[in-house]
Design an enzyme around this catalytic site. Sequence first.
Site, PDB file in Angstrom:
ATOM      1  N   ASP A  14      -2.668  19.696 -13.405  1.00  0.00           N
ATOM      2  CA  ASP A  14      -2.866  18.516 -14.104  1.00  0.00           C
ATOM      3  C   ASP A  14      -2.437  18.641 -15.673  1.00  0.00           C
ATOM      4  OD1 ASP A  14      -4.078  16.504 -15.777  1.00  0.00           O
ATOM      5  OD2 ASP A  14      -5.967  16.572 -14.467  1.00  0.00           O
ATOM      6  N   LYS A  62      -4.425   7.775 -19.259  1.00  0.00           N
ATOM      7  CA  LYS A  62      -4.488   8.402 -20.689  1.00  0.00           C
ATOM      8  C   LYS A  62      -3.220   8.050 -21.438  1.00  0.00           C
ATOM      9  CE  LYS A  62      -8.557   9.573 -19.444  1.00  0.00           C
ATOM     10  NZ  LYS A  62      -8.840   9.782 -17.882  1.00  0.00           N
ATOM     11  N   TYR A 119     -11.436  19.311 -16.223  1.00  0.00           N
ATOM     12  CA  TYR A 119     -11.981  17.833 -16.082  1.00  0.00           C
ATOM     13  C   TYR A 119     -13.389  18.048 -15.551  1.00  0.00           C
ATOM     14  CZ  TYR A 119     -12.914  12.910 -15.212  1.00  0.00           C
ATOM     15  OH  TYR A 119     -13.365  11.724 -15.023  1.00  0.00           O
ATOM     16  N   ARG A 137       0.806  -1.239  -0.171  1.00  0.00           N
ATOM     17  CA  ARG A 137      -0.003  -0.192  -0.073  1.00  0.00           C
ATOM     18  C   ARG A 137       0.923   1.285  -0.005  1.00  0.00           C
ATOM     19  NH1 ARG A 137      -2.059   1.459   4.987  1.00  0.00           N
ATOM     20  NH2 ARG A 137      -2.607  -0.901   5.197  1.00  0.00           N
TER      21      ARG A 137
END
Lengths: 270, 431
Positions: free
Chosen positions: B185, B210, B113, B60
Amino acid sequence: MRFDVAGRSVLAATGAVPIDRPEVAGAPIVVLVHGAGMDRTVWSQQTRWLAHHGTRAVAVDLPGHGGSDGPVLGSIFELATWISEVSDALGGAIHVVGHSMGAFIGLEAAAEFPNKISSLVLMGLGAAMPVHPDLQTAADVDDPLAADLMAGWMHGPDQKFGTHPTPGMSMTGTARAIIETSPSGVLAEDLKLCAEYDGAIAAAAALTCQATLVLGRLDRMTPRKSAQPLVEALGHANVVELATSGHAPMSEEPEAVRAALADHLFATAD
Amino acid sequence: MVEPDHHHFDTRALHAGQRPDPVTGSRAVPIYQTTSYVFDSVDHAAGLFNLEVSGHLYSRISNPTVAVLEERLASLEGGVGAVCTSSGQAALHLAMVTILNAGDHVVASRNIYGGTHNMLSLTMPRFGVTTTFVDPRDPKAFAAAIQEDTRLVFAETLGNPGIEVLDIAAIAEVAHAAGLPLVVDSTFATPYLIRPIDHGADIVIHSVTKFLGGHGVAIGGVVVDGGRFDWAANGKFPTLSEPYDGYHGITFTEEFGTAALSMRARAEGLRDFGGCMSPTNAFYLLQGVETLPVRMARHVENTLRVVEMLDAHEAVTWISHPSHPSHPDHALATRLYPKGAGAILSFGIEGGREAGRRFIEAVELASHLANVGDAKTLVIHPGSTTHQQMSREDLAAAGISEELVRLSVGLEDPDDICADLSRALRVSQRA
Ligand SMILES: Cc1ncc(COP(=O)(O)O)c(C=O)c1O
């Protein structure tokens, strides 16, 4: 932590263990000294570990570097004097762990102030540290190329690839960011001090305390063979050679450097 | 003058962060499909848990396969380090929760977005973090929106869906003048087209899902830490500049300096919120990153062909891509994006919403779906799908006109892409 030396504030990492905590009273004080254009965080793989393994670790920012007040000091001797004042401020003799310019500072301090320096661990150094003229030129005008050149020469070839011992980190990226964010003119001044200093052999010959040299076989800034005259002048030094390290063993082989520190401090601690 | 001794970008896309496995000689990055790692000793275990020494202890928090992707993306962006996450949204969340506390405020571009807009406008307020949205083309609007309690400035390097081109240096200057970091971003651009840290951004986020992954097979995100921002300068960032009880009073700026943000994001953010990337996804995404330079060059080349075709088509009323002289940021894009301003564009079809619907139904090669940045050409008509319930006025307020079609140009032969779009455009005009 912050403390004052000669009326100026010094920032130091102590591995988040305050050195005045009763549990660590009387433990050896280990002062870690960074090199040109760097700061205390080059020791992040050693400071906190030392602090939890029987020492009081104090990784300092030299004057004018990182979070310490300026101005930068003008010679290795002045910086060695400053280290002796750090020992006074911390309340006793100190073990000095130095990298590159910090190694010269430790060496000079131990030769000049033998009562204040208990022992030395030095890495990334040669008997002299000539500076590439293009690096000095770039640093003189604060050209980011200086950070790029140093970040490219600092580590052994493995670090062109990785993997960094700390998951997710980039060694060249970190070196570049530290140098780029250092105050204007600091790197240029440091490089000059390194290039000008010619006292290393004399200091090594005068040394009375125990010294360990940690030398990277792939060091391109201070090649392994450039340290040989120092090894000979020291006579009794313990030499640890690291096979895959370049100029920054504390980042490149942190575990081996921790082991060398443990061996050294265990052998020299009272 | 000597040259810096670094591998160039294309070499780093293949090699940064990894050498052949020293034990097996494996050339490809192995998938370390394990949850946990055997300790050498009790002292080693204690040291790992206490941040005295570094290494893997539980997947994790870190994993060797994921670490290769992290180091590679940090290298490509020119950052000090990176933390990969389960998705792009998890990356945004991780950056936010590492920096912000309840009561803090964000200034964000309004052309971002939709998922990020939702997060900032609807979800974060539930946790006491509010956002003011501004025009990404107006540095003065960012400056005017900064309040006493503002803690970060956020924008996309290439906006969505209008491909607004962020003047990164100008917005960074506004943020830095107020003692704030600029978080961007850069999903639509990738480090192949622009490296925001070089222009003054402090943190770069990607939906690795992406173009970085590039093949539409795995969801992932990353937070790249530029390492240049001084988190201790003004007392506004206590998570980084004040002692943290989570690790016995450690102060991240004091101990880790330039790496403070990435260390805290991993040590607290991944530990507590758990939005980690899986090793198998890291492996898939690494395959994409290896060919990023080759793919992006082709994505851009194909995009220019598509723009040219659309420009000449009588059924197309307008085109929005920074390569087109009609785009408001054409000059800025030419300066900041010498290799091209990405492979996502939008255009308008004569005949409004109904024509848009007919166009979408007629494409054969392009895939009608909600994603961008795949090797395959993707298309969506918000007016008849994601935004179909909205009125013309509401659509306009969101920067989306009824006839808008968004295209993510893929790597097929550009003649085939153009033929498909051109044929569907003809069909769209048959009432
Ligand atoms: C610009 C941008 N940022 C973030 C995201 C979210 O990424 P993910 O879907 O990987 O969570 C997307 C996804 O569409 C995006 O386009």
